[in-house]
Design a protein around this motif. Structure first.
Motif, mmCIF file in Angstrom:
data_model
loop_
_atom_site.group_PDB
_atom_site.id
_atom_site.type_symbol
_atom_site.label_atom_id
_atom_site.label_comp_id
_atom_site.label_asym_id
_atom_site.label_seq_id
_atom_site.Cartn_x
_atom_site.Cartn_y
_atom_site.Cartn_z
ATOM 1 N N LEU A 81 3.688 10.345 -7.077
ATOM 2 C CA LEU A 81 4.551 10.741 -8.194
ATOM 3 C C LEU A 81 3.721 11.152 -9.407
ATOM 4 N N GLN A 82 2.656 10.403 -9.664
ATOM 5 C CA GLN A 82 1.778 10.733 -10.779
ATOM 6 C C GLN A 82 1.142 12.108 -10.588
ATOM 7 N N LEU A 83 0.640 12.360 -9.381
ATOM 8 C CA LEU A 83 -0.020 13.635 -9.122
ATOM 9 C C LEU A 83 0.973 14.793 -9.071
ATOM 10 N N ASN A 84 2.183 14.521 -8.611
ATOM 11 C CA ASN A 84 3.218 15.550 -8.661
ATOM 12 C C ASN A 84 3.450 15.987 -10.108
ATOM 13 N N ALA A 85 3.507 15.005 -11.010
ATOM 14 C CA ALA A 85 3.729 15.303 -12.429
ATOM 15 C C ALA A 85 2.582 16.107 -13.015
ATOM 16 N N GLU A 86 1.401 15.961 -12.424
ATOM 17 C CA GLU A 86 0.222 16.695 -12.887
ATOM 18 C C GLU A 86 0.065 18.038 -12.166
ATOM 19 N N GLY A 87 0.995 18.328 -11.244
ATOM 20 C CA GLY A 87 0.899 19.562 -10.478
ATOM 21 C C GLY A 87 -0.141 19.508 -9.373
ATOM 22 N N ARG A 88 -0.501 18.295 -8.933
ATOM 23 C CA ARG A 88 -1.556 18.127 -7.921
ATOM 24 C C ARG A 88 -1.018 17.459 -6.654
ATOM 25 N N GLY A 89 0.285 17.592 -6.448
ATOM 26 C CA GLY A 89 0.881 16.998 -5.258
ATOM 27 C C GLY A 89 0.255 17.477 -3.964
ATOM 28 N N PRO A 90 0.036 18.797 -3.787
ATOM 29 C CA PRO A 90 -0.584 19.282 -2.538
ATOM 30 C C PRO A 90 -1.976 18.701 -2.307
ATOM 31 N N PHE A 91 -2.742 18.503 -3.395
ATOM 32 C CA PHE A 91 -4.069 17.905 -3.241
ATOM 33 C C PHE A 91 -3.956 16.477 -2.736
ATOM 34 N N PHE A 92 -3.002 15.725 -3.290
ATOM 35 C CA PHE A 92 -2.798 14.353 -2.828
ATOM 36 C C PHE A 92 -2.437 14.338 -1.345
ATOM 37 N N ASP A 93 -1.530 15.205 -0.935
ATOM 38 C CA ASP A 93 -1.113 15.236 0.469
ATOM 39 C C ASP A 93 -2.299 15.539 1.376
ATOM 40 N N ARG A 94 -3.211 16.384 0.900
ATOM 41 C CA ARG A 94 -4.360 16.762 1.736
ATOM 42 C C ARG A 94 -5.358 15.621 1.876
ATOM 43 N N VAL A 95 -5.533 14.824 0.823
ATOM 44 C CA VAL A 95 -6.566 13.779 0.864
ATOM 45 C C VAL A 95 -5.998 12.398 1.170
ATOM 46 N N ARG A 96 -4.687 12.279 1.294
ATOM 47 C CA ARG A 96 -4.088 10.969 1.563
ATOM 48 C C ARG A 96 -4.737 10.259 2.757
ATOM 49 N N LYS A 156 -9.192 7.250 -5.608
ATOM 50 C CA LYS A 156 -9.239 5.913 -5.024
ATOM 51 C C LYS A 156 -9.146 4.847 -6.110
ATOM 52 N N ARG A 157 -9.796 5.115 -7.232
ATOM 53 C CA ARG A 157 -9.744 4.167 -8.339
ATOM 54 C C ARG A 157 -8.319 4.073 -8.896
ATOM 55 N N ARG A 158 -7.651 5.217 -8.974
ATOM 56 C CA ARG A 158 -6.262 5.222 -9.452
ATOM 57 C C ARG A 158 -5.333 4.525 -8.455
ATOM 58 N N LEU A 159 -5.614 4.701 -7.162
ATOM 59 C CA LEU A 159 -4.811 4.014 -6.154
ATOM 60 C C LEU A 159 -4.978 2.508 -6.285
ATOM 61 N N ARG A 160 -6.195 2.061 -6.494
ATOM 62 C CA ARG A 160 -6.420 0.622 -6.651
ATOM 63 C C ARG A 160 -5.637 0.091 -7.850
ATOM 64 N N GLN A 161 -5.574 0.875 -8.921
ATOM 65 C CA GLN A 161 -4.815 0.453 -10.091
ATOM 66 C C GLN A 161 -3.331 0.391 -9.768
ATOM 67 N N CYS A 162 -2.843 1.343 -8.975
ATOM 68 C CA CYS A 162 -1.437 1.324 -8.562
ATOM 69 C C CYS A 162 -1.137 0.088 -7.724
ATOM 70 N N VAL A 163 -2.075 -0.286 -6.846
ATOM 71 C CA VAL A 163 -1.899 -1.485 -6.033
ATOM 72 C C VAL A 163 -1.847 -2.715 -6.932
ATOM 73 N N LEU A 199 0.830 -1.206 0.000
ATOM 74 C CA LEU A 199 0.000 0.000 0.000
ATOM 75 C C LEU A 199 0.862 1.252 0.000
ATOM 76 N N GLU A 200 1.903 1.256 0.811
ATOM 77 C CA GLU A 200 2.776 2.427 0.891
ATOM 78 C C GLU A 200 3.483 2.675 -0.440
ATOM 79 N N ARG A 201 3.962 1.614 -1.054
ATOM 80 C CA ARG A 201 4.621 1.760 -2.352
ATOM 81 C C ARG A 201 3.637 2.260 -3.401
ATOM 82 N N SER A 202 2.394 1.800 -3.341
ATOM 83 C CA SER A 202 1.367 2.233 -4.284
ATOM 84 C C SER A 202 1.016 3.701 -4.067
ATOM 85 N N LEU A 203 0.917 4.107 -2.809
ATOM 86 C CA LEU A 203 0.657 5.510 -2.498
ATOM 87 C C LEU A 203 1.787 6.408 -3.011
#
Length: 242
Positions: free
Chosen positions: A159-174, A208-215, A150-154
């Motif tokens: 990394l994906q969201l950082n590339a999209e410029g949405r890193g802060p959003f990910f950190d907020r909703v993690r 959440k759907r993207r996280l499941r795909q990463c897992v 799970l941690e590796r998937s997160l």
């Protein structure tokens, strides 16, 4: 953690542990040794969890974990890991069980002789009264393995969201992705993100759907093929909920 590994910890966490990496780790080369060190670093925690629960001793578990990975690193390869055997998780658990068995045999031999015992593991000290709610060593390994996946998937998703410029959003909703935040927090977080509650819920659902795909991708990399993917996903979710 393992202090004598190369300083590639952050990179190692983002490398999907494909069987190609395992095969590379078996090579007696600089690239092989680096791949092996990355595998050891990434999967230290599940091995530590197994040994802690098996020995009922945190310090002994940590010491044996270091000894196990030190032996693997000294050998420069993972001899028994074979893609045709299926799951890297199963191989790793079997390897540490074999290591512990050999350690106990050596310990008993020392007791019969005159050598000094390198680690105190007397039966009377190890055999404590078991808590009925205590995880078995195998279950502890599976749970920590699941947490590692799970941690590796997160990390991969971030990394994906950082590339999209949405890193802060990910950190907020993690915390919501991992179930650490209450459902009622959505309105306040949506406001902080300048989003309506409905828009926020849609964005969270997609994440959440993207996280499941990463897992799925992370687990797929530890399998011979994807025929066992769903079974391994069920094992992961069962371990996390246990």
């Amino acid at each position: 953690m393992i202090t004598d590994l190369p300083s590639h910890r952050d990179e190692a966490l983002f490398l999907t542990t494909r069987w190609t990496r395992v095969r590379l780790a078996k090579a007696d080369s600089a690239a092989g040794r680096l791949a092996l060190a990355e595998l050891c670093e990434a999967y230290y925690e599940p091995v530590l969890a197994y040994l802690r629960y098996e020995l009922r001793d945190v310090d002994a578990g940590r010491e044996l974990s270091h000894a196990f990975f030190a032996e693997v690193l000294r050998g420069g390869r993972i001899e028994g890991a074979d893609q045709e055997r299926g799951r890297f998780r199963s191989y790793l658990l079997g390897a540490v069980k074999h290591f512990l068995s050999r350690h106990r045999e050596a310990l008993h031999s020392l007791k019969r002789g005159s050598g000094r015992v390198p680690l105190c593991m007397d039966d009377a000290e190890v055999a404590e009264v078991s808590d009925p709610h205590q995880l078995s060593p195998d279950a502890a390994f599976d749970r920590q393995w699941a947490l590692t996946m799970l941690e590796r998937s997160l990390n991969a998703l971030r990394l994906q969201l950082n590339a999209e410029g949405r890193g802060p959003f990910f950190d907020r909703v993690r915390p919501m992705l991992t179930g650490e935040a209450a459902h009622g927090d959505q309105a306040s977080i949506a406001s902080e993100c300048s989003m309506t509650v409905e828009t926020f819920r849609v964005a969270l659902h997609r994440l959440k759907r993207r996280l499941r795909q990463c897992v799925k991708e992370e687990i797929s990399g530890t399998l011979e093929d994807d025929t066992n993917l769903e079974d391994e996903m069920q094992t992961l979710f069962a371990a996390l909920s246990g």
